[in-house]
Motif scaffolding. Sequence first.
Motif, PDB file in Angstrom:
ATOM      1  N   GLU A 135      31.291  43.229  26.300  1.00  0.00           N
ATOM      2  CA  GLU A 135      30.581  42.147  25.622  1.00  0.00           C
ATOM      3  C   GLU A 135      31.002  40.782  26.171  1.00  0.00           C
ATOM      4  OE1 GLU A 135      28.269  41.909  23.200  1.00  0.00           O
ATOM      5  OE2 GLU A 135      28.071  43.970  22.465  1.00  0.00           O
ATOM      6  N   ALA A 136      32.276  40.655  26.524  1.00  0.00           N
ATOM      7  CA  ALA A 136      32.811  39.380  27.008  1.00  0.00           C
ATOM      8  C   ALA A 136      32.609  39.192  28.511  1.00  0.00           C
ATOM      9  CB  ALA A 136      34.297  39.288  26.676  1.00  0.00           C
ATOM     10  N   GLY A 137      32.167  40.240  29.192  1.00  0.00           N
ATOM     11  CA  GLY A 137      31.997  40.144  30.643  1.00  0.00           C
ATOM     12  C   GLY A 137      33.305  40.197  31.405  1.00  0.00           C
ATOM     13  N   ILE A 138      34.278  40.928  30.866  1.00  0.00           N
ATOM     14  CA  ILE A 138      35.590  41.070  31.495  1.00  0.00           C
ATOM     15  C   ILE A 138      35.635  42.388  32.261  1.00  0.00           C
ATOM     16  CG2 ILE A 138      38.069  41.330  31.074  1.00  0.00           C
ATOM     17  CD1 ILE A 138      37.647  39.633  28.524  1.00  0.00           C
ATOM     18  N   ASP A 139      35.990  42.315  33.519  1.00  0.00           N
ATOM     19  CA  ASP A 139      36.094  43.522  34.331  1.00  0.00           C
ATOM     20  C   ASP A 139      37.406  44.238  34.049  1.00  0.00           C
ATOM     21  OD1 ASP A 139      33.649  43.228  35.642  1.00  0.00           O
ATOM     22  OD2 ASP A 139      34.523  41.916  37.171  1.00  0.00           O
ATOM     23  N   LEU A 140      37.312  45.492  33.685  1.00  0.00           N
ATOM     24  CA  LEU A 140      38.488  46.331  33.471  1.00  0.00           C
ATOM     25  C   LEU A 140      38.382  47.570  34.345  1.00  0.00           C
ATOM     26  CD1 LEU A 140      38.861  46.511  29.563  1.00  0.00           C
ATOM     27  CD2 LEU A 140      40.138  45.053  31.135  1.00  0.00           C
ATOM     28  N   SER A 141      39.493  48.029  34.886  1.00  0.00           N
ATOM     29  CA  SER A 141      39.509  49.369  35.453  1.00  0.00           C
ATOM     30  C   SER A 141      39.877  50.313  34.319  1.00  0.00           C
ATOM     31  CB  SER A 141      40.520  49.473  36.603  1.00  0.00           C
ATOM     32  OG  SER A 141      41.834  49.240  36.139  1.00  0.00           O
ATOM     33  N   LEU A 142      39.365  51.527  34.374  1.00  0.00           N
ATOM     34  CA  LEU A 142      39.568  52.492  33.307  1.00  0.00           C
ATOM     35  C   LEU A 142      40.438  53.649  33.782  1.00  0.00           C
ATOM     36  CD1 LEU A 142      35.887  52.731  31.984  1.00  0.00           C
ATOM     37  CD2 LEU A 142      37.756  51.393  30.980  1.00  0.00           C
ATOM     38  N   GLU A 143      41.376  54.041  32.954  1.00  0.00           N
ATOM     39  CA  GLU A 143      42.221  55.205  33.246  1.00  0.00           C
ATOM     40  C   GLU A 143      42.147  56.155  32.056  1.00  0.00           C
ATOM     41  OE1 GLU A 143      44.947  57.483  35.641  1.00  0.00           O
ATOM     42  OE2 GLU A 143      43.791  55.690  36.103  1.00  0.00           O
ATOM     43  N   LYS A 144      41.524  57.297  32.281  1.00  0.00           N
ATOM     44  CA  LYS A 144      41.340  58.279  31.216  1.00  0.00           C
ATOM     45  C   LYS A 144      42.653  58.978  30.882  1.00  0.00           C
ATOM     46  CE  LYS A 144      38.242  62.167  30.124  1.00  0.00           C
ATOM     47  NZ  LYS A 144      37.133  62.998  30.670  1.00  0.00           N
ATOM     48  N   GLU A 163      34.079  31.611  24.769  1.00  0.00           N
ATOM     49  CA  GLU A 163      32.651  31.304  24.670  1.00  0.00           C
ATOM     50  C   GLU A 163      31.830  32.520  24.243  1.00  0.00           C
ATOM     51  OE1 GLU A 163      33.468  32.520  28.967  1.00  0.00           O
ATOM     52  OE2 GLU A 163      34.486  31.386  27.387  1.00  0.00           O
ATOM     53  N   SER A 164      32.434  33.714  24.299  1.00  0.00           N
ATOM     54  CA  SER A 164      31.728  34.928  23.887  1.00  0.00           C
ATOM     55  C   SER A 164      31.513  34.988  22.382  1.00  0.00           C
ATOM     56  CB  SER A 164      32.511  36.174  24.332  1.00  0.00           C
ATOM     57  OG  SER A 164      33.718  36.301  23.581  1.00  0.00           O
ATOM     58  N   GLY A 165      32.341  34.262  21.622  1.00  0.00           N
ATOM     59  CA  GLY A 165      32.232  34.279  20.167  1.00  0.00           C
ATOM     60  C   GLY A 165      32.720  35.563  19.524  1.00  0.00           C
ATOM     61  N   LEU A 166      33.403  36.396  20.296  1.00  0.00           N
ATOM     62  CA  LEU A 166      33.870  37.682  19.767  1.00  0.00           C
ATOM     63  C   LEU A 166      35.044  37.531  18.806  1.00  0.00           C
ATOM     64  CD1 LEU A 166      33.492  39.657  23.092  1.00  0.00           C
ATOM     65  CD2 LEU A 166      32.265  40.156  20.968  1.00  0.00           C
ATOM     66  N   ALA A 167      35.704  36.391  18.867  1.00  0.00           N
ATOM     67  CA  ALA A 167      36.765  36.071  17.909  1.00  0.00           C
ATOM     68  C   ALA A 167      36.710  34.572  17.654  1.00  0.00           C
ATOM     69  CB  ALA A 167      38.133  36.458  18.452  1.00  0.00           C
ATOM     70  N   PRO A 168      36.688  34.153  16.396  1.00  0.00           N
ATOM     71  CA  PRO A 168      36.721  32.727  16.095  1.00  0.00           C
ATOM     72  C   PRO A 168      38.002  32.087  16.637  1.00  0.00           C
ATOM     73  CG  PRO A 168      36.066  33.996  14.164  1.00  0.00           C
ATOM     74  CD  PRO A 168      36.558  34.977  15.177  1.00  0.00           C
ATOM     75  N   ALA A 169      38.003  30.783  16.743  1.00  0.00           N
ATOM     76  CA  ALA A 169      39.147  30.067  17.304  1.00  0.00           C
ATOM     77  C   ALA A 169      40.407  30.298  16.486  1.00  0.00           C
ATOM     78  CB  ALA A 169      38.832  28.570  17.365  1.00  0.00           C
ATOM     79  N   THR A 174      31.169  40.420  16.365  1.00  0.00           N
ATOM     80  CA  THR A 174      32.555  40.103  16.721  1.00  0.00           C
ATOM     81  C   THR A 174      33.325  41.387  17.034  1.00  0.00           C
ATOM     82  OG1 THR A 174      33.487  40.279  14.483  1.00  0.00           O
ATOM     83  CG2 THR A 174      32.526  38.134  15.125  1.00  0.00           C
ATOM     84  N   ALA A 175      34.582  41.202  17.395  1.00  0.00           N
ATOM     85  CA  ALA A 175      35.458  42.329  17.704  1.00  0.00           C
ATOM     86  C   ALA A 175      35.585  43.283  16.524  1.00  0.00           C
ATOM     87  CB  ALA A 175      36.835  41.819  18.116  1.00  0.00           C
ATOM     88  N   ALA A 176      35.476  42.771  15.307  1.00  0.00           N
ATOM     89  CA  ALA A 176      35.570  43.635  14.122  1.00  0.00           C
ATOM     90  C   ALA A 176      34.417  44.629  14.084  1.00  0.00           C
ATOM     91  CB  ALA A 176      35.592  42.790  12.853  1.00  0.00           C
ATOM     92  N   ASP A 177      33.248  44.203  14.515  1.00  0.00           N
ATOM     93  CA  ASP A 177      32.085  45.087  14.518  1.00  0.00           C
ATOM     94  C   ASP A 177      32.263  46.221  15.532  1.00  0.00           C
ATOM     95  OD1 ASP A 177      30.378  43.576  12.605  1.00  0.00           O
ATOM     96  OD2 ASP A 177      30.521  42.034  14.145  1.00  0.00           O
TER      97      ASP A 177
END
Length: 204
Positions: free
Chosen positions: A20-29, A79-85, A152-155
């Motif tokens: 949602e935030a547009g952050i690139d993560l590598s994934l390790e299962k 700026e993603s608004g996923l967590a308030p300030a 938001t992140a809670a959702d």
Amino acid sequence: MKLYYTPGACSLSPHIVALEAGIDLSLEKVDGKAKRTAGGEDFWQINPKGYVPVLELDNGERLTEGPAIVQYLADLKPESGLAPANGTLARYRLQEMLGYINSELHKTYSPLFKPDTPEQTRAERKDYLRRRYALLEDVLARQPFLLGDRFTAADAYLFTVTNWAKHVDVDLSEFTALGAFQQRVGERPAVQAALVAEGLKKAG
């Protein structure tokens, strides 16, 4: 950064937040039972707690616990608004909701995944969950997301743990607003992408 995850586990929540935030993560299962990563590492050496999620930062430090990880990720992209300030009452409302989902829902599901949990305990846990969901049903009957009109992140966290209900025979059909929430969140492009990446649904 790298996210250690198990498909469909609580690690799905930070996975969604990152997308949602547009952050690139590598994934390790991670194999949750064998405690081994897909690359063959001993997961106990990565997280002595023995469970996902773990976020490995670029400097090698590791952050654990979903509620902490989602706030860290959200703060990287305010700026993603996923967590308030930070420092605002709205931020404490987010933490209040993350804490409620963590203690009242997430941990209540845990014994339902264990095959040796007695039936009486299962029934008690299911009843407890329904009572705790009733509060959230009231919230979601008034607004589209837990904190208002914005996702938001809670959702992401609520969507993740509520997805478990169908796997452990918890009937939530009485909660129509919650059901609409699950469908609404499930249709978000970032959520769809996370589900596909974790092998929980087919692409397209």
